[in-house]
Scaffold this active site. Structure first.
Site, PDB file in Angstrom:
ATOM      1  N   MET A 337      38.651  44.251  42.643  1.00 30.24           N
ATOM      2  CA  MET A 337      39.077  43.813  43.967  1.00 30.24           C
ATOM      3  C   MET A 337      37.887  43.769  44.924  1.00 30.24           C
ATOM      4  O   MET A 337      37.753  42.834  45.727  1.00 30.24           O
ATOM      5  CB  MET A 337      40.155  44.745  44.528  1.00 30.24           C
ATOM      6  CG  MET A 337      40.672  44.307  45.891  1.00 30.24           C
ATOM      7  SD  MET A 337      41.887  45.439  46.619  1.00 30.24           S
ATOM      8  CE  MET A 337      43.305  45.096  45.586  1.00 30.24           C
ATOM      9  N   GLY A 338      37.010  44.769  44.848  1.00 36.72           N
ATOM     10  CA  GLY A 338      35.829  44.778  45.703  1.00 36.72           C
ATOM     11  C   GLY A 338      34.894  43.630  45.378  1.00 36.72           C
ATOM     12  O   GLY A 338      34.418  42.926  46.280  1.00 36.72           O
ATOM     13  N   TRP A 340      35.653  40.848  44.009  1.00 28.98           N
ATOM     14  CA  TRP A 340      36.269  39.574  44.392  1.00 28.98           C
ATOM     15  C   TRP A 340      35.873  39.187  45.814  1.00 28.98           C
ATOM     16  O   TRP A 340      35.632  38.007  46.098  1.00 28.98           O
ATOM     17  CB  TRP A 340      37.795  39.671  44.299  1.00 28.98           C
ATOM     18  CG  TRP A 340      38.481  38.545  44.995  1.00 28.98           C
ATOM     19  CD1 TRP A 340      38.467  37.222  44.646  1.00 28.98           C
ATOM     20  CD2 TRP A 340      39.231  38.630  46.213  1.00 28.98           C
ATOM     21  NE1 TRP A 340      39.179  36.473  45.571  1.00 28.98           N
ATOM     22  CE2 TRP A 340      39.662  37.307  46.539  1.00 28.98           C
ATOM     23  CE3 TRP A 340      39.608  39.685  47.054  1.00 28.98           C
ATOM     24  CZ2 TRP A 340      40.435  37.036  47.658  1.00 28.98           C
ATOM     25  CZ3 TRP A 340      40.375  39.401  48.171  1.00 28.98           C
ATOM     26  CH2 TRP A 340      40.777  38.094  48.462  1.00 28.98           C
ATOM     27  N   HIS A 341      35.762  40.145  46.724  1.00 28.77           N
ATOM     28  CA  HIS A 341      35.348  39.834  48.084  1.00 28.77           C
ATOM     29  C   HIS A 341      33.895  39.363  48.121  1.00 28.77           C
ATOM     30  O   HIS A 341      33.514  38.583  48.987  1.00 28.77           O
ATOM     31  CB  HIS A 341      35.511  41.059  48.983  1.00 28.77           C
ATOM     32  CG  HIS A 341      36.938  41.367  49.322  1.00 28.77           C
ATOM     33  ND1 HIS A 341      37.686  42.301  48.637  1.00 28.77           N
ATOM     34  CD2 HIS A 341      37.766  40.855  50.272  1.00 28.77           C
ATOM     35  CE1 HIS A 341      38.900  42.359  49.160  1.00 28.77           C
ATOM     36  NE2 HIS A 341      38.976  41.486  50.148  1.00 28.77           N
ATOM     37  N   GLY A 342      33.081  39.831  47.197  1.00 30.97           N
ATOM     38  CA  GLY A 342      31.673  39.452  47.143  1.00 30.97           C
ATOM     39  C   GLY A 342      30.891  40.484  46.356  1.00 30.97           C
ATOM     40  O   GLY A 342      31.351  41.612  46.148  1.00 30.97           O
TER      41      GLY A 342
END
Length: 404
Positions: A337-338, A340-342
């Site tokens: 998830m982290g 995925w943000h960048g």
């Protein structure tokens, strides 16, 4: 044009949706007009003065990328659907999943390595404008979820046009909420009566009013009178502490407002898109928070990453402890998830931070089973909410990239 970002967007959308509303109040629906109005709104969203072909604003690079990506995803989904009966092996499933997420991975890496992602909502770098498009993440989430449901056998029918309609549904195209194919198809198949549509329309108006309050009044005031002044001299513990509060509240009201707009326009089309937020700052613990914050994304990661990782570890019996395997699954879930943000360090740190919170709370729950609380009343509940809020807010400070 940024979805729900200008008065012009709302005006054009409302004018286009007048026939949809009139038909809906009569208990009718025109799939042809719905498709054409969606196409017009998508073209409006992706139109560009800077990056276009032959000087035509409507023929933007992002619009072309969007069309090609939709065709790419539909081809993968239909191929897997038609070939699953003959050869539904894990290797084939793995290949189609990789192919589905590959364009998103390329965009994320390019965005992070060449320019750097912005924590401010809806910022689009030039790299993303040239090789990606607004909302590529959420279309990918829908496609991957659909592929997983096909493999599980929970999808009984897949239709070419229905897939296109599902993954290109304009109200939720840029930032969700993330709907499920089965739920979406069920709403689309069942045309509400005039009375039912009237109730949906009233809810849509209510969502729009709350959305304007959240995004264009509260979030705006927080940004102008809290975030911007704090950024003028961003030094010292006190400034960062105050920024933590301001940024956390801004994120909620800005994104929750947008989500309410998306849900409202979905309702106008007769699609009851699920909610994204449920009073997240009233959460009593970190697990409760993720059942309230960006729920459609949270549930997507839970179903597609956590549950499948835990099932794999349990099936292979890699560890004896179910609790340990659950912690590994939680860690992988939040790290992804982290990322995925960048791929910036603060996004990865944000994911690790929430993984540690989940694991820590898991140990606390186990301890509580043998040490029941002496007091459990409204005061202890308020204390739990305050503590949870501060853990969450500190996570948002990490996410903002302003901690260090």
């Amino acid at each position: 044009m940024i979805p729900y970002g200008t008065f012009t967007f709302f005006l054009i959308a409302f004018v286009l949706l007048i026939p949809v509303i009139i038909l809906g109040l009569q208990g009718k629906r025109s799939r042809i007009y719905n498709g054409l109005s969606t196409l017009v709104m998508i073209e409006l969203i992706f139109s560009s003065d800077k990056h276009n072909l032959f000087g035509q604003t409507w023929l933007s690079v992002q619009f072309i990328n969007f069309i090609l990506y939709i065709l790419w995803q539909v081809a993968i989904i239909l191929y897997y659907w038609k070939s699953r009966a003959k050869n539904n092996t894990f290797s084939k499933f793995f290949i189609v999943i990789v192919l589905s997420i590959l364009p998103l991975v390329i965009v994320k890496i390019a965005q992070s390595s060449l320019i750097g992602a912005s924590s401010i909502h809806f910022h689009e770098s030039k790299v993303v404008e040239l090789i990606g498009f607004l909302g590529i993440s959420y279309i990918t989430f829908k496609s991957v979820q659909l592929l997983m449901e096909i493999r599980d056998g929970s999808i009984k029918e897949v239709n070419f046009w229905k897939i296109i309609q599902f993954i290109s549904f304009f109200p939720t195209i840029s930032s969700g909420p993330i709907d499920r194919y089965k739920r979406f198809a069920k709403d689309d198949q069942k045309i509400p009566s005039g009375m039912q549509y009237h109730q949906m329309l009233l809810k849509a108006v209510h969502f729009i009013m709350i959305g304007f309050l959240y995004k264009y009044i509260i979030a705006y005031l927080i940004q102008v009178y809290a975030i911007n002044p704090l950024m003028l001299d961003f030094n010292g513990f006190t400034t960062k502490w105050l920024y933590m509060y301001a940024y956390s509240l801004y994120l909620f009201f800005d994104f929750a407002g947008y989500s309410l707009f998306a849900i409202a326009f979905s309702y106008i089309y007769g699609i009851q898109t699920p909610p994204n937020f449920k009073q997240p700052f009233k959460a009593k613990n970190i697990k409760d928070f993720w059942n309230r914050w960006h729920m459609t994304l949270s549930f997507w990661f839970r179903d597609c990453i956590y549950m499948r990782t835990l099932f794999f570890l349990s099936k292979k019996k890699l560890l004896k402890s179910q609790f340990a395997m659950s912690n590994i699954a939680f860690s992988l879930n939040f790290i992804i998830m982290g990322i995925w943000h960048g791929i910036e360090i603060y996004y990865i740190a944000y994911g690790l931070y929430h993984a540690l919170l989940f694991i820590g709370y898991g140990y606390y729950e186990r301890w509580r089973k043998t040490h029941p609380p002496r007091w459990k009343n409204q005061i202890t509940t308020i204390i739990s909410i305050i503590i949870t809020f501060h853990f969450v807010a500190f996570g948002f400070l990490i996410f903002s990239g302003k901690l260090f």
